[in-house]
Design a protein around this motif. Structure first.
Motif, PDB file in Angstrom:
ATOM      1  N   ASP A 352    -104.237  11.517  20.636  1.00 21.54           N
ATOM      2  CA  ASP A 352    -103.375  11.757  20.025  1.00 21.54           C
ATOM      3  C   ASP A 352    -102.530  13.130  20.668  1.00 21.54           C
ATOM      4  O   ASP A 352    -101.040  12.877  20.525  1.00 21.54           O
ATOM      5  CB  ASP A 352    -103.544  12.291  18.464  1.00 21.54           C
ATOM      6  CG  ASP A 352    -104.146  11.209  17.648  1.00 21.54           C
ATOM      7  OD1 ASP A 352    -103.826   9.970  18.096  1.00 21.54           O
ATOM      8  OD2 ASP A 352    -104.888  11.465  16.855  1.00 21.54           O
ATOM      9  N   SER A 353    -103.104  14.013  21.096  1.00 12.54           N
ATOM     10  CA  SER A 353    -102.426  15.034  21.683  1.00 12.54           C
ATOM     11  C   SER A 353    -101.574  14.819  23.141  1.00 12.54           C
ATOM     12  O   SER A 353    -100.714  15.127  23.252  1.00 12.54           O
ATOM     13  CB  SER A 353    -103.215  16.240  22.134  1.00 12.54           C
ATOM     14  OG  SER A 353    -104.023  16.690  20.985  1.00 12.54           O
ATOM     15  N   HIS A 354    -102.277  13.792  23.935  1.00  6.37           N
ATOM     16  CA  HIS A 354    -101.627  13.512  24.923  1.00  6.37           C
ATOM     17  C   HIS A 354    -100.479  12.493  24.725  1.00  6.37           C
ATOM     18  O   HIS A 354     -99.466  12.418  25.453  1.00  6.37           O
ATOM     19  CB  HIS A 354    -102.658  12.680  26.110  1.00  6.37           C
ATOM     20  CG  HIS A 354    -103.564  13.554  26.715  1.00  6.37           C
ATOM     21  ND1 HIS A 354    -103.066  14.628  27.467  1.00  6.37           N
ATOM     22  CD2 HIS A 354    -105.073  13.563  26.734  1.00  6.37           C
ATOM     23  CE1 HIS A 354    -104.185  15.227  28.034  1.00  6.37           C
ATOM     24  NE2 HIS A 354    -105.311  14.546  27.606  1.00  6.37           N
ATOM     25  N   LEU A 355    -100.720  11.773  23.484  1.00  8.42           N
ATOM     26  CA  LEU A 355     -99.413  11.013  23.297  1.00  8.42           C
ATOM     27  C   LEU A 355     -98.237  11.786  22.829  1.00  8.42           C
ATOM     28  O   LEU A 355     -96.959  11.512  22.984  1.00  8.42           O
ATOM     29  CB  LEU A 355     -99.745  10.103  21.988  1.00  8.42           C
ATOM     30  CG  LEU A 355    -100.387   8.695  22.265  1.00  8.42           C
ATOM     31  CD1 LEU A 355    -100.994   7.936  21.170  1.00  8.42           C
ATOM     32  CD2 LEU A 355     -99.455   7.813  23.138  1.00  8.42           C
ATOM     33  N   HIS A 402     -97.344   6.498  28.571  1.00 10.81           N
ATOM     34  CA  HIS A 402     -97.173   6.341  27.124  1.00 10.81           C
ATOM     35  C   HIS A 402     -97.812   5.254  26.647  1.00 10.81           C
ATOM     36  O   HIS A 402     -98.510   5.120  25.922  1.00 10.81           O
ATOM     37  CB  HIS A 402     -95.828   6.917  26.864  1.00 10.81           C
ATOM     38  CG  HIS A 402     -95.757   6.705  25.171  1.00 10.81           C
ATOM     39  ND1 HIS A 402     -95.583   5.556  24.335  1.00 10.81           N
ATOM     40  CD2 HIS A 402     -95.855   7.738  24.367  1.00 10.81           C
ATOM     41  CE1 HIS A 402     -95.625   6.012  23.042  1.00 10.81           C
ATOM     42  NE2 HIS A 402     -95.920   7.354  22.987  1.00 10.81           N
ATOM     43  N   MET A 403     -97.542   4.009  27.364  1.00  6.10           N
ATOM     44  CA  MET A 403     -97.960   2.800  27.016  1.00  6.10           C
ATOM     45  C   MET A 403     -99.358   2.786  27.210  1.00  6.10           C
ATOM     46  O   MET A 403    -100.031   2.247  26.603  1.00  6.10           O
ATOM     47  CB  MET A 403     -97.167   1.520  28.160  1.00  6.10           C
ATOM     48  CG  MET A 403     -97.628   0.201  27.749  1.00  6.10           C
ATOM     49  SD  MET A 403     -97.397  -0.878  29.144  1.00  6.10           S
ATOM     50  CE  MET A 403     -97.960  -0.263  30.636  1.00  6.10           C
ATOM     51  N   TRP A 404     -99.975   3.271  28.617  1.00  2.00           N
ATOM     52  CA  TRP A 404    -101.432   3.230  28.646  1.00  2.00           C
ATOM     53  C   TRP A 404    -102.216   3.945  27.489  1.00  2.00           C
ATOM     54  O   TRP A 404    -103.251   3.711  27.145  1.00  2.00           O
ATOM     55  CB  TRP A 404    -101.613   3.784  30.125  1.00  2.00           C
ATOM     56  CG  TRP A 404    -101.461   2.681  31.063  1.00  2.00           C
ATOM     57  CD1 TRP A 404    -100.637   2.771  32.000  1.00  2.00           C
ATOM     58  CD2 TRP A 404    -102.408   1.791  31.121  1.00  2.00           C
ATOM     59  NE1 TRP A 404    -100.749   1.774  32.915  1.00  2.00           N
ATOM     60  CE2 TRP A 404    -101.900   1.094  32.700  1.00  2.00           C
ATOM     61  CE3 TRP A 404    -103.452   1.272  30.904  1.00  2.00           C
ATOM     62  CZ2 TRP A 404    -102.537  -0.328  32.928  1.00  2.00           C
ATOM     63  CZ3 TRP A 404    -104.002   0.088  30.997  1.00  2.00           C
ATOM     64  CH2 TRP A 404    -103.422  -0.605  32.238  1.00  2.00           C
ATOM     65  N   PHE A 405    -101.635   5.302  27.431  1.00  2.00           N
ATOM     66  CA  PHE A 405    -102.236   5.961  26.149  1.00  2.00           C
ATOM     67  C   PHE A 405    -102.340   5.258  24.745  1.00  2.00           C
ATOM     68  O   PHE A 405    -103.441   5.276  24.271  1.00  2.00           O
ATOM     69  CB  PHE A 405    -101.292   7.361  25.834  1.00  2.00           C
ATOM     70  CG  PHE A 405    -101.635   8.396  26.775  1.00  2.00           C
ATOM     71  CD1 PHE A 405    -103.192   8.728  26.807  1.00  2.00           C
ATOM     72  CD2 PHE A 405    -100.645   9.129  27.691  1.00  2.00           C
ATOM     73  CE1 PHE A 405    -103.374   9.863  27.664  1.00  2.00           C
ATOM     74  CE2 PHE A 405    -101.024  10.177  28.284  1.00  2.00           C
ATOM     75  CZ  PHE A 405    -102.313  10.425  28.501  1.00  2.00           C
ATOM     76  N   LEU A 406    -101.275   4.329  24.349  1.00  2.00           N
ATOM     77  CA  LEU A 406    -101.323   3.479  23.295  1.00  2.00           C
ATOM     78  C   LEU A 406    -102.499   2.321  23.491  1.00  2.00           C
ATOM     79  O   LEU A 406    -103.241   2.174  22.459  1.00  2.00           O
ATOM     80  CB  LEU A 406     -99.870   2.954  23.004  1.00  2.00           C
ATOM     81  CG  LEU A 406     -98.931   3.962  22.771  1.00  2.00           C
ATOM     82  CD1 LEU A 406     -97.703   2.797  22.510  1.00  2.00           C
ATOM     83  CD2 LEU A 406     -99.088   4.335  21.321  1.00  2.00           C
TER      84      LEU A 406
END
Length: 563
Positions: A352-355, A402-406
């Protein structure tokens, strides 16, 4: 006999109602206690919440001082109030000024170590700078860059007490130097909070000044995300301003000590300062006013890759541990399961923090791209185009990250659900085994209870007969009652009564403690007369509107009116 006609109701006197409608209007509908409690305006408030002043500022500002003396819009009024609030706090500043400044002009670039006196001279020179040119448009310019100048101030923040300072940091400048810096360069007063290390990531902000269609100046400031989740500190805040009248670009960079982005930026600029072709370097640094913004954004994204890779390894280790646990390679105990859930929770928080950091980066980069696209004052199109191309590359790269984080977050949620359901299945199996054990225990207890019912009457009879209350001699057919019977009754009956009463009082006390807790404002009943009047007026108003619609649609009027 004289006939009497029924009086015709006056339509203008008020709406007409049927008999049924009239009875409804005059009926009082009592609110339930839970409804009255739910309408209490302070049902969730503490005593301190009623005296909170969210905008507790000093609004008495001298109109002859900056920034109120140079205000151009009412939108800047509150920024002046906030600037005055933070500048008046002496703990935000040091007792002396120590700054680094990169100065770039047509002759090249050089680093300057500034104290309070040298900073004042530099700011006076910049404030008096005028190249005698009219306000320029935002179309490409054809003149040379010999008059353009750029100043970049690096301002490291020193951690301090959060009680005495505004945001737990101290500037390496005196209060006089800060006032001189803002007033001489006409820095937007709203940037004072970011300069002091405000931790909240608000949206990037800019200001564009034009007069009669001619561009005068623009400024832009933002905060870059902090990717190191283990070590925080003050955020990296960057302010830039381009003044077309003075052909001057100014950067104010506020950062924590030993910030990796600033250290890398300074080393790169050192290589340019030491470059032998200084005239060419001056063109490179002066042509695009947003180049330093893009350089800092690029370094911020490159620095994020190390932390993203670290997070990725940590997540896959947690996923592999879960797979090994489910495959039976480890011990199937609740401590191991709790440890896995704790690790997955840490993964969730980091994800969540990285997103949030990725979204903050995208907000900032898109705002820089919009401002850089709008500001077209470069003489050499190639340099400006590379700035815009790099910004688009940064935005697209972060969108992919951001896509990879999701994707990582969805994988984590799947694994966490799997562990949770596995724990539920284990608990269900334990409950089944516990139920079987309880059933076996219940069977044993039933057998014991049956045996007790068989032997208890005989045991009681034998105890009474052997207590000496009844006496029988040898060879006699009867028995005698001794004087001990009254002693047995005197002792047994009170003890039995005390035992029953104690159990009864215990049950009553336990029932009282288990009653629902009443709300603290249950006695704050509203004025019933006012409530009834308001409720009646509300119902009457509702029926007035209803009957008005009936008259408009041609519905037959009633012969009854409400009283």
């Amino acid at each position: 006999m004289e006939s009497r006609s029924m009086p015709v109701p006056d339509v203008d006197d008020g709406p007409d109602f049927s008999k049924l409608e009239s009875t409804i209007v005059t009926s009082n509908i009592e609110l339930r206690p839970i409804s009255r409690d739910g309408q209490h305006i302070q049902r969730h408030a503490d005593a301190a919440d009623t005296v909170v002043n969210e905008l507790d500022y000093d609004y008495e500002i001298d109109p002859d001082t900056y920034p109120l003396s140079t205000i151009h819009s009412v939108q800047d009024l509150f920024s002046c109030v906030q600037y005055h609030e933070h500048v008046c706090r002496e703990q935000n500043f040091d007792v002396k000024t120590r700054l680094e400044c990169l100065s770039v002009d047509c002759s090249g670039a050089k680093w300057m170590q500034l104290d309070e006196g040298s900073l004042k001279d530099l700011l006076d020179n910049a404030a008096s700078r005028c190249i005698d040119m009219p306000p320029i448009s935002t179309r490409p310019m054809s003149q040379s860059t010999t008059t353009r100048k750029a100043l970049m101030f690096l301002i490291p923040l020193t951690p301090a007490s959060k009680i005495t300072t505004s945001y737990g940091n101290t500037l390496p400048m005196t209060r006089t130097s800060i006032t001189k810096l803002f007033s001489s360069l006409q820095v937007n007063p709203a940037f004072i909070q970011n300069l002091l290390g405000r931790p909240d990531y608000w949206a990037p902000q800019g200001r564009w000044d034009e007069e009669d269609g001619q561009f005068l100046c623009c400024d832009f400031w933002c905060q870059h995300p902090r990717w190191n989740l283990q070590v925080q500190g003050a955020p990296l805040s960057v302010y830039s301003k381009y003044d077309a009248q003075k052909d001057l670009t100014v950067y104010l960079v506020s950062h924590k000590p030993n910030d990796t982005v600033i250290n890398s930026l300074r080393k790169q600029l050192d290589s340019l300062v030491q470059h032998p072709a200084q005239y060419h370097i001056s063109d490179v640094l002066l042509e695009s006013p947003y180049d330093l913004h893009v350089m800092i954004s690029n370094l911020n994204m490159e620095g994020s890759k190390w932390h993203v890779e670290r997070f990725r390894r940590f997540q896959w280790k947690a996923v592999n541990d879960v797979d090994d646990h489910l495959a039976g390679k480890g011990q199937h105990d609740r401590k191991k399961l709790a440890s896995l859930l704790k690790t997955l929770q840490i993964v969730s928080q980091n994800s969540d923090s990285h997103l949030a950091n990725a979204q903050n980066f995208l907000f900032t980069a898109r705002a820089i791209l919009d401002s850089a696209t709008k500001l077209d004052v470069s003489r050499k199109r190639r340099i400006r185009q590379r700035t815009l191309d790099m910004l688009r590359h940064l935005i697209e790269s972060m969108e992919k990250q951001h896509m990879w984080f999701l994707n990582y977050k969805s994988r984590k949620e799947s694994v966490m659900n799997l562990v949770f359901h596995f724990g539920q299945q284990t608990d269900n199996l334990n409950n089944i085994e516990l139920s079987a054990d309880m059933k076996r225990d219940s069977t044993s207890m039933n057998a014991i209870a049956g045996l007790t019912m068989i032997f208890l009457p005989g045991t009681f009879t034998a105890s009474v007969l052997s207590s000496g209350i009844f006496k029988s001699e040898a060879g006699a057919r009867g028995f005698q009652v001794t004087g001990l019977w009254w002693l047995w009754l005197v002792i047994t009956l009170p003890i039995t009564l005390i035992t029953v009463l104690s159990w009864w009082f215990y049950r009553k006390r336990k029932e009282k403690t288990m009653q629902p807790v009443q709300l603290w404002f249950k006695n704050d009943e509203p004025d019933q007369s006012v409530t009834d009047t308001a409720r009646k007026a509300s119902v009457v108003h509702t029926f007035k509107g209803y009957m008005g619609k009936r008259r408009k649609t041609g519905t037959r009027k009633s012969n009854y009116s409400a009283i």
